[in-house]
Scaffold this active site. Structure first.
Site, PDB file in Angstrom:
ATOM      1  N   ARG A  96       0.564   0.359   1.586  1.00  7.89           N
ATOM      2  CA  ARG A  96      -0.445  -0.782   0.626  1.00  7.89           C
ATOM      3  C   ARG A  96      -2.114  -0.928   1.531  1.00  7.89           C
ATOM      4  O   ARG A  96      -2.555  -2.199   1.787  1.00  7.89           O
ATOM      5  CB  ARG A  96       0.142  -2.037   0.794  1.00  7.89           C
ATOM      6  CG  ARG A  96       1.033  -1.723  -0.120  1.00  7.89           C
ATOM      7  CD  ARG A  96       1.305  -1.417  -1.508  1.00  7.89           C
ATOM      8  NE  ARG A  96       2.626  -1.555  -2.301  1.00  7.89           N
ATOM      9  CZ  ARG A  96       2.494  -0.257  -2.940  1.00  7.89           C
ATOM     10  NH1 ARG A  96       2.010   0.399  -2.373  1.00  7.89           N
ATOM     11  NH2 ARG A  96       4.273  -0.859  -3.179  1.00  7.89           N
ATOM     12  N   LEU A  97      -1.567  -0.489   2.614  1.00  7.69           N
ATOM     13  CA  LEU A  97      -3.640   0.013   3.970  1.00  7.69           C
ATOM     14  C   LEU A  97      -4.380   0.483   2.422  1.00  7.69           C
ATOM     15  O   LEU A  97      -4.869   1.476   3.403  1.00  7.69           O
ATOM     16  CB  LEU A  97      -3.348   0.071   5.062  1.00  7.69           C
ATOM     17  CG  LEU A  97      -2.132  -0.516   5.522  1.00  7.69           C
ATOM     18  CD1 LEU A  97      -1.893   0.022   7.139  1.00  7.69           C
ATOM     19  CD2 LEU A  97      -2.157  -2.008   5.344  1.00  7.69           C
TER      20      LEU A  97
END
Ligand SMILES: Cc1cc2nc3c(=O)[nH]c(=O)nc-3n(C[C@H](O)[C@H](O)[C@H](O)COP(=O)(O)O)c2cc1C
Length: 201
Positions: free
Chosen positions: A178-179
């Protein structure tokens, strides 16, 4: 300053959006040009629906619709709209916010002419967004305009394009854990210079 490179590189967000869309055209199963178009009504209540993006020009994003539809009255009242396009297989999205004007001249005529005859007649027959008593009533209206308009109907005066002239465009690409990568392009108004910044995911 910025570490913008790879799929995010470039000085022109319209060119970048065209490049991302071209990639999506190769990988998405259908409608890679579908956008979720967002407007607000007179009470400020948001509204959203899909439409098809028909052009990414050098200064605007263009789609076509009925000028008497709900979206059209919301656009005309606010003068503004936003949209997001999301490509599931590429795991990317582009978000756009801006001011809106009509595209009701020769470009709209040319696009209307490029559509199939049935679609051109359908545009005449549909009172988009207004109540319809039955499917049969719609088909009767299609038959009526088919008889009345023949095989070369002119573009209906109530049907045409809208140009979204962005003040903000965000390019988003999926990252591990999720970066994600996000770059937001912003400008004061149409024709003004862009500034770009990386955002937290
Ligand atoms: C994938 C997809 C593409 C669509 N493309 C358009 C379009 O280009 N123009 C349009 O007027 N409606 C299009 N529609 C229908 C709209 O989503 C919507 O039902 C219609 O425009 C009426 O919206 P409104 O009542 O908010 O004005 C599309 C729907 C889908 C699911």
């Amino acid at each position: 300053m910025s570490d913008r490179k790879g799929i995010f590189a470039g000085d022109d967000p319209f060119a970048l959006a065209r490049a991302w869309l071209a990639e999506a055209e190769a990988s998405e199963i259908n409608d890679p040009n579908a956008i979720a178009l967002s407007t607000v009504d007179a009470d400020g209540l948001p509204n959203a629906r899909m439409v098809l993006l028909k052009a990414i020009e050098d200064d605007a994003f263009v789609f076509y619709t009925n000028y008497e539809s709900a979206k059209a009255s919301e656009i005309e009242q606010a003068g503004k709209a936003a949209f997001v396009m999301h490509w599931k297989s590429l795991r990317r999205q582009i978000r756009v916010r801006g001011t809106v004007t009509r595209e009701a001249g020769p470009k709209a005529d040319a696009y209307y002419r490029s559509r199939s005859l049935k679609s051109r007649l359908g545009a005449w027959a549909s009172k988009q967004s207004r109540p319809l008593s039955s499917r049969a009533a719609l088909m009767a209206e299609v038959a009526r305009v088919t008889a009345a308009k023949g095989t070369d109907p002119e573009r209906p005066p109530f049907w045409g394009g809208y140009r979204i002239d962005p003040v903000e465009i965000e390019f988003w690409a999926d990252g591990d854990f999720r970066l994600h990568d996000r770059f937001r392009w912003r400008r004061e108004g149409p024709g003004e210079p862009w500034s770009v910044e990386r955002l937290n995911p």
